[in-house]
Design a protein around this motif. Structure first.
Motif, PDB file in Angstrom:
ATOM      1  N   LEU A 294      29.455  47.264  36.793  1.00 19.29           N
ATOM      2  CA  LEU A 294      29.493  46.469  35.557  1.00 19.29           C
ATOM      3  C   LEU A 294      29.066  47.278  34.341  1.00 19.29           C
ATOM      4  O   LEU A 294      29.682  47.192  33.276  1.00 19.29           O
ATOM      5  CB  LEU A 294      28.608  45.231  35.694  1.00 19.29           C
ATOM      6  CG  LEU A 294      29.202  44.024  36.416  1.00 19.29           C
ATOM      7  CD1 LEU A 294      28.250  42.846  36.312  1.00 19.29           C
ATOM      8  CD2 LEU A 294      30.552  43.631  35.847  1.00 19.29           C
TER       9      LEU A 294
ATOM     10  N   LEU B 221      35.511  49.665  29.013  1.00 19.26           N
ATOM     11  CA  LEU B 221      36.302  48.607  28.382  1.00 19.26           C
ATOM     12  C   LEU B 221      36.013  48.526  26.879  1.00 19.26           C
ATOM     13  O   LEU B 221      36.935  48.496  26.055  1.00 19.26           O
ATOM     14  CB  LEU B 221      36.002  47.273  29.060  1.00 19.26           C
ATOM     15  CG  LEU B 221      36.808  46.078  28.580  1.00 19.26           C
ATOM     16  CD1 LEU B 221      38.261  46.199  29.024  1.00 19.26           C
ATOM     17  CD2 LEU B 221      36.227  44.779  29.120  1.00 19.26           C
ATOM     18  N   LEU B 222      34.724  48.514  26.528  1.00 22.38           N
ATOM     19  CA  LEU B 222      34.362  48.429  25.109  1.00 22.38           C
ATOM     20  C   LEU B 222      34.822  49.674  24.347  1.00 22.38           C
ATOM     21  O   LEU B 222      35.207  49.587  23.174  1.00 22.38           O
ATOM     22  CB  LEU B 222      32.850  48.247  24.961  1.00 22.38           C
ATOM     23  CG  LEU B 222      32.336  46.854  25.324  1.00 22.38           C
ATOM     24  CD1 LEU B 222      30.820  46.821  25.342  1.00 22.38           C
ATOM     25  CD2 LEU B 222      32.859  45.823  24.322  1.00 22.38           C
TER      26      LEU B 222
ATOM     27  N   CYS C 228      25.914  46.196  39.842  1.00 23.11           N
ATOM     28  CA  CYS C 228      25.367  46.443  38.502  1.00 23.11           C
ATOM     29  C   CYS C 228      25.925  47.747  37.933  1.00 23.11           C
ATOM     30  O   CYS C 228      26.294  47.815  36.748  1.00 23.11           O
ATOM     31  CB  CYS C 228      23.841  46.528  38.545  1.00 23.11           C
ATOM     32  SG  CYS C 228      23.037  44.965  38.817  1.00 23.11           S
TER      33      CYS C 228
ATOM     34  N   GLY D 288      31.842  50.016  33.849  1.00 24.26           N
ATOM     35  CA  GLY D 288      33.106  49.350  33.530  1.00 24.26           C
ATOM     36  C   GLY D 288      33.088  48.734  32.154  1.00 24.26           C
ATOM     37  O   GLY D 288      34.058  48.874  31.389  1.00 24.26           O
ATOM     38  N   SER D 289      31.982  48.085  31.793  1.00 23.50           N
ATOM     39  CA  SER D 289      31.933  47.457  30.471  1.00 23.50           C
ATOM     40  C   SER D 289      31.902  48.514  29.374  1.00 23.50           C
ATOM     41  O   SER D 289      32.473  48.315  28.297  1.00 23.50           O
ATOM     42  CB  SER D 289      30.749  46.498  30.352  1.00 23.50           C
ATOM     43  OG  SER D 289      29.559  47.167  30.625  1.00 23.50           O
ATOM     44  N   ALA D 290      31.251  49.656  29.641  1.00 23.13           N
ATOM     45  CA  ALA D 290      31.244  50.738  28.638  1.00 23.13           C
ATOM     46  C   ALA D 290      32.665  51.274  28.418  1.00 23.13           C
ATOM     47  O   ALA D 290      33.082  51.509  27.271  1.00 23.13           O
ATOM     48  CB  ALA D 290      30.316  51.870  29.085  1.00 23.13           C
TER      49      ALA D 290
END
Lengths: 59, 135
Positions: free
Chosen positions: A42, A49-50, A39, A45-47
């Motif tokens: 994710l 990437l965005l 978690c 990583g998503s922060a």
């Protein structure tokens, strides 16, 4: 007053939320730990990437 | 056979008492629902995570929701109420009452709401442990 950067805030948020998710969503300590790490990666990583996506859109 | 009977009687013993105690204790004090079931490690980690998040939110000058004028305020208030005594004590001593127009203050407000929602998840988990739905 605490004023973290956006990234620091994301890391703090991810650390706390991942701890609770790991403990509550899995049954054995080993699986709790692995799910917590999953978690956390994710969230952070998503922060990242965005952030790159928004940076490229804004250029 | 005797071992199975012993195990069953131990299970019945664990089911005795007020079933909703871990749920209520866990809601009022983060981690307490696990503490009453002697899950010390899990309870401590949950307490540290949730109380830290609430405290970080206040340190960032986050706001505690006090009224429910519109739907967003209402949802924020419900999230804050999930923190149980942290919210009640915070309101009583006047924490999080200033409306500060800063980005970090907005982060802080979200941290406080999410701490409340995580506390509800932890309390429900304690209830599931109590009823045997989770090991």
């Amino acid at each position: 007053m605490l004023s973290p950067s956006h990234f620091s805030a994301v890391v703090l948020f991810a650390a706390c939320v991942s701890t609770v998710f790991g403990i509550t969503m899995r049954e054995t300590p080993r699986r709790m730990f692995r799910y917590g790490i999953y978690c956390f990666v994710l969230f952070v990583g998503s922060a990242i990437l965005l952030s790159w996506v928004m940076y490229l859109i804004a250029r | 056979m005797a071992a199975i009977e012993d195990k069953n009687s131990a299970g019945r013993g664990q089911q005795d008492g007020f079933v909703y105690l871990p749920l209520i204790a866990g809601w009022l004090v983060p981690g307490a629902g696990h503490f009453v079931q002697r899950k010390w490690g899990r309870g401590a980690l949950l307490a540290i995570a949730i109380i830290s998040m609430f405290a970080l939110g206040l340190a960032m000058q986050g706001r505690l929701y006090t009224k429910a004028d519109d739907i967003l305020d209402m949802l924020g208030l419900v999230g804050d109420l999930g923190s149980g005594l942290l919210y009640i004590v915070g309101r009583a001593i006047g924490l999080g009452s200033d409306s500060v127009q800063l980005t970090t203050a907005d982060y802080g407000t979200r941290f406080i709401v999410v701490a409340g929602l995580l506390n509800v998840i932890a309390a429900v988990d304690a209830h599931n442990l109590r009823t045997g739905r989770k090991a």
